[in-house]
Write a protein that holds these residues in place. Structure first.
Motif, PDB file in Angstrom:
ATOM      1  N   ARG A   1      -7.535  -5.246  -3.574  1.00  0.00           N
ATOM      2  CA  ARG A   1      -6.671  -4.574  -4.559  1.00  0.00           C
ATOM      3  C   ARG A   1      -5.902  -5.592  -5.386  1.00  0.00           C
ATOM      4  O   ARG A   1      -5.717  -5.422  -6.593  1.00  0.00           O
TER       5      ARG A   1
ATOM      6  N   LYS B   1      -2.135   3.931   2.827  1.00  0.00           N
ATOM      7  CA  LYS B   1      -2.626   2.706   3.470  1.00  0.00           C
ATOM      8  C   LYS B   1      -4.051   2.844   4.009  1.00  0.00           C
ATOM      9  O   LYS B   1      -4.457   3.932   4.385  1.00  0.00           O
ATOM     10  N   TYR B   2      -4.720   1.731   4.035  1.00  0.00           N
ATOM     11  CA  TYR B   2      -6.024   1.732   4.727  1.00  0.00           C
ATOM     12  C   TYR B   2      -5.778   1.235   6.132  1.00  0.00           C
ATOM     13  O   TYR B   2      -4.935   0.377   6.367  1.00  0.00           O
ATOM     14  N   TRP B   3      -6.482   1.821   7.085  1.00  0.00           N
ATOM     15  CA  TRP B   3      -6.347   1.361   8.469  1.00  0.00           C
ATOM     16  C   TRP B   3      -7.635   1.633   9.212  1.00  0.00           C
ATOM     17  O   TRP B   3      -8.127   2.756   9.211  1.00  0.00           O
TER      18      TRP B   3
ATOM     19  N   HIS C   1      -6.527  -3.643  13.079  1.00  0.00           N
ATOM     20  CA  HIS C   1      -7.569  -2.721  12.589  1.00  0.00           C
ATOM     21  C   HIS C   1      -8.562  -2.359  13.696  1.00  0.00           C
ATOM     22  O   HIS C   1      -9.095  -1.257  13.730  1.00  0.00           O
TER      23      HIS C   1
ATOM     24  N   SER D   1       1.945  -8.848   3.369  1.00  0.00           N
ATOM     25  CA  SER D   1       0.567  -8.947   2.847  1.00  0.00           C
ATOM     26  C   SER D   1       0.269 -10.258   2.126  1.00  0.00           C
ATOM     27  O   SER D   1      -0.350 -10.272   1.049  1.00  0.00           O
TER      28      SER D   1
ATOM     29  N   ASN E   1       4.294  -2.127   5.928  1.00  0.00           N
ATOM     30  CA  ASN E   1       2.900  -2.420   6.286  1.00  0.00           C
ATOM     31  C   ASN E   1       2.817  -2.850   7.751  1.00  0.00           C
ATOM     32  O   ASN E   1       3.662  -2.463   8.545  1.00  0.00           O
ATOM     33  N   THR E   2       1.843  -3.655   8.108  1.00  0.00           N
ATOM     34  CA  THR E   2       1.739  -4.074   9.516  1.00  0.00           C
ATOM     35  C   THR E   2       2.770  -5.175   9.761  1.00  0.00           C
ATOM     36  O   THR E   2       2.442  -6.352   9.699  1.00  0.00           O
TER      37      THR E   2
ATOM     38  N   SER F   1      -7.623   3.569  -0.399  1.00  0.00           N
ATOM     39  CA  SER F   1      -6.178   3.279  -0.402  1.00  0.00           C
ATOM     40  C   SER F   1      -5.703   3.059  -1.828  1.00  0.00           C
ATOM     41  O   SER F   1      -6.501   2.754  -2.713  1.00  0.00           O
TER      42      SER F   1
ATOM     43  N   PHE G   1       0.992   6.397   9.383  1.00  0.00           N
ATOM     44  CA  PHE G   1       0.285   5.151   9.711  1.00  0.00           C
ATOM     45  C   PHE G   1       0.936   4.467  10.923  1.00  0.00           C
ATOM     46  O   PHE G   1       0.254   4.056  11.864  1.00  0.00           O
TER      47      PHE G   1
ATOM     48  N   SER H   1      -2.970  -8.066  10.989  1.00  0.00           N
ATOM     49  CA  SER H   1      -3.640  -6.807  10.609  1.00  0.00           C
ATOM     50  C   SER H   1      -5.087  -6.838  11.073  1.00  0.00           C
ATOM     51  O   SER H   1      -5.623  -5.825  11.534  1.00  0.00           O
ATOM     52  N   THR H   2      -5.720  -8.009  10.948  1.00  0.00           N
ATOM     53  CA  THR H   2      -7.130  -8.120  11.348  1.00  0.00           C
ATOM     54  C   THR H   2      -7.298  -7.681  12.805  1.00  0.00           C
ATOM     55  O   THR H   2      -8.228  -6.940  13.132  1.00  0.00           O
TER      56      THR H   2
ATOM     57  N   ALA I   1       0.846  -1.190   0.000  1.00  0.00           N
ATOM     58  CA  ALA I   1       0.000   0.000   0.000  1.00  0.00           C
ATOM     59  C   ALA I   1       0.882   1.240   0.000  1.00  0.00           C
ATOM     60  O   ALA I   1       1.860   1.333   0.751  1.00  0.00           O
TER      61      ALA I   1
ATOM     62  N   SER J   1     -10.112 -10.687   2.661  1.00  0.00           N
ATOM     63  CA  SER J   1      -8.929  -9.919   3.078  1.00  0.00           C
ATOM     64  C   SER J   1      -8.997  -8.553   2.415  1.00  0.00           C
ATOM     65  O   SER J   1      -9.185  -8.471   1.190  1.00  0.00           O
ATOM     66  N   GLY J   2      -8.844  -7.501   3.213  1.00  0.00           N
ATOM     67  CA  GLY J   2      -8.909  -6.149   2.650  1.00  0.00           C
ATOM     68  C   GLY J   2      -7.929  -5.978   1.497  1.00  0.00           C
ATOM     69  O   GLY J   2      -8.288  -5.551   0.396  1.00  0.00           O
ATOM     70  N   THR J   3      -6.683  -6.349   1.749  1.00  0.00           N
ATOM     71  CA  THR J   3      -5.643  -6.187   0.738  1.00  0.00           C
ATOM     72  C   THR J   3      -5.994  -6.941  -0.546  1.00  0.00           C
ATOM     73  O   THR J   3      -5.704  -6.489  -1.659  1.00  0.00           O
TER      74      THR J   3
HETATM   75  O1  PMV Z   1      -5.743  -6.253   4.478  1.00  0.00           O
HETATM   76  P1  PMV Z   1      -5.171  -6.373   5.840  1.00  0.00           P
HETATM   77  O2  PMV Z   1      -6.170  -6.718   6.869  1.00  0.00           O
HETATM   78  O3  PMV Z   1      -3.983  -7.278   5.836  1.00  0.00           O
HETATM   79  O4  PMV Z   1      -4.625  -4.932   6.269  1.00  0.00           O
HETATM   80  C1  PMV Z   1      -3.648  -4.232   5.542  1.00  0.00           C
HETATM   81  C2  PMV Z   1      -3.148  -3.094   6.303  1.00  0.00           C
HETATM   82  C3  PMV Z   1      -1.987  -2.336   5.669  1.00  0.00           C
HETATM   83  O5  PMV Z   1      -1.156  -3.190   4.928  1.00  0.00           O
HETATM   84  C4  PMV Z   1      -1.172  -1.711   6.763  1.00  0.00           C
HETATM   85  C5  PMV Z   1      -2.488  -1.209   4.783  1.00  0.00           C
HETATM   86  C6  PMV Z   1      -2.953  -1.551   3.417  1.00  0.00           C
HETATM   87  O6  PMV Z   1      -3.672  -0.713   2.839  1.00  0.00           O
HETATM   88  O7  PMV Z   1      -2.575  -2.609   2.875  1.00  0.00           O
END
Ligand code: PMV
Length: 330
Positions: free
Chosen positions: A146, A16-18, A197, A107, A283-284, A32, A243, A193-194, A13, A141-143
């Motif tokens: 994308r 980033k989304y958070w 958040h 990720s 990232n996280t 994001s 972030f 990350s879950t 990212a 998964s959010g990522t």
């Molecule tokens: O998609 P997740 O739950 O793994 O969260 C991703 C969080 C970050 O990588 C920090 C930000 C992002 O936009 O990918």
């Protein structure tokens, strides 16, 4: 019996989304933008068979126990797709392999869940649009929302499941950015990350960051369109630090960096002083993405791999969306 295999790439990212507006539906607090990374890849084969009596999952050569979080997440995604296909109760065997260490802040859930979604949808005979594939991937998964589209990807946060999906804003050939990925540890991170958040809103810096996000998205799109690497890199790095400031000030604080992370950051800054254009983002987790241009890639790699706390380097470039492969993993 029907079997299908998909390859998907992870991403990093840039903005980033958070935090999530809706946890169950994984609707993010903010838009994001990322680049999907050819070089951080997951290949997944899914086979459905009426003779199977339960779902079986193998990740990176190891069988995943049915009580684990990873198993449940895979099965939940299979259930969503089985329901859509009207094939509830049809069990699957899933075998997945990553080209990079999983759960270390690179990720892997993004590429993993996108590959699973594409392979399972195909094996179930579902004909989904790109928007639907992005939405289904997001639910897991959010990522992955994308990773399901590829290139320079913009996830429009939205307010409902239907309006929260990603689009490729520039394809992978638009601008040749290189990512020198620095692995300082391949130990699994302590906080996923879950989990992270959930505590986003507890940071006093969360709201101020949110206020500035839409302007950042607009600016970054402009810098990508103009291929202005300096402005692009400065903004990406600033968003990364903002972030991580949210993470550091969350309750409880999320301190994810390791000594190696700082060593890499310092070296990236030093290289820039010497005229080698590169910028970091994290990232996280603790592993670092050093973004650079093709002419500096070899030098950046050389400088980073000789640092005492660096374990390995992975080279990646902007990649496309998931692909269905003819060759299966089993
Ligand atoms: O998609 P997740 O739950 O793994 O969260 C991703 C969080 C970050 O990588 C920090 C930000 C992002 O936009 O990918």
């Amino acid at each position: 019996m029907s079997k299908s295999t998909a390859k998907a790439s992870s991403d990093t990212a840039l903005i980033k989304y958070w935090g999530k507006k809706n946890e169950e539906l994984r609707i993010p607090e903010n838009d994001s933008i990322s680049i999907v990374l050819d070089g951080l890849d997951t290949v997944t084969t899914v086979e459905f068979d009426e003779h199977f009596t339960q779902d079986e999952v193998m990740l990176d050569e190891a069988k995943i126990g049915s009580s684990s979080v990873e198993y449940k997440r895979v099965v939940k995604q299979l259930d969503r797709l089985r329901k859509k296909a009207g094939k509830n109760g049809l069990f699957a065997k899933v075998v997945s392999k990553n080209s990079f260490p999983r759960a270390t802040g690179l990720s892997s859930s993004g590429s993993g869940m996108a590959a699973l979604t594409f392979a399972a949808a195909k094996a179930l005979g579902l004909e989904l649009t790109q928007k639907e594939l992005s939405i289904f991937s997001r639910l897991a998964s959010g990522t992955a929302c994308r990773c399901a589209v590829g290139g320079f990807a913009h996830w429009m946060g939205g307010d409902t499941s239907e309006t929260s999906f990603s689009k490729t804003i520039f394809d992978k050939n638009h601008w040749d950015i290189r990512d020198v990925i620095v692995v300082v540890s391949d130990q699994k991170k302590k906080i996923t990350s879950t989990q992270g958040h959930k505590s986003a809103q507890s940071s006093s810096l969360f709201k101020p960051r949110q206020k500035g996000i839409n302007q950042k998205i607009k600016d970054l799109k402009k810098y990508i369109a103009e291929k202005d690497f300096k402005k692009f890199g400065e903004l990406v790095e600033a968003d990364c630090l903002e972030f991580h400031s949210v993470l550091l000030t969350s309750k409880p604080p999320l301190v994810l960096w390791q000594p190696g992370t700082i060593q890499v950051i310092n070296e990236v800054q030093q290289m820039r002083e010497e005229g080698i254009e590169c910028y970091f983002t994290i990232n996280t987790g603790f592993n670092v993405h050093a973004l650079t241009l093709p002419e500096y890639e070899a030098e950046v790699k050389k400088r980073l791999e000789r640092l005492s706390l660096v374990k390995s380097i992975i080279l990646a470039k902007v990649g496309g969306g998931p692909k269905i492969l003819d060759e299966h993993l089993f």
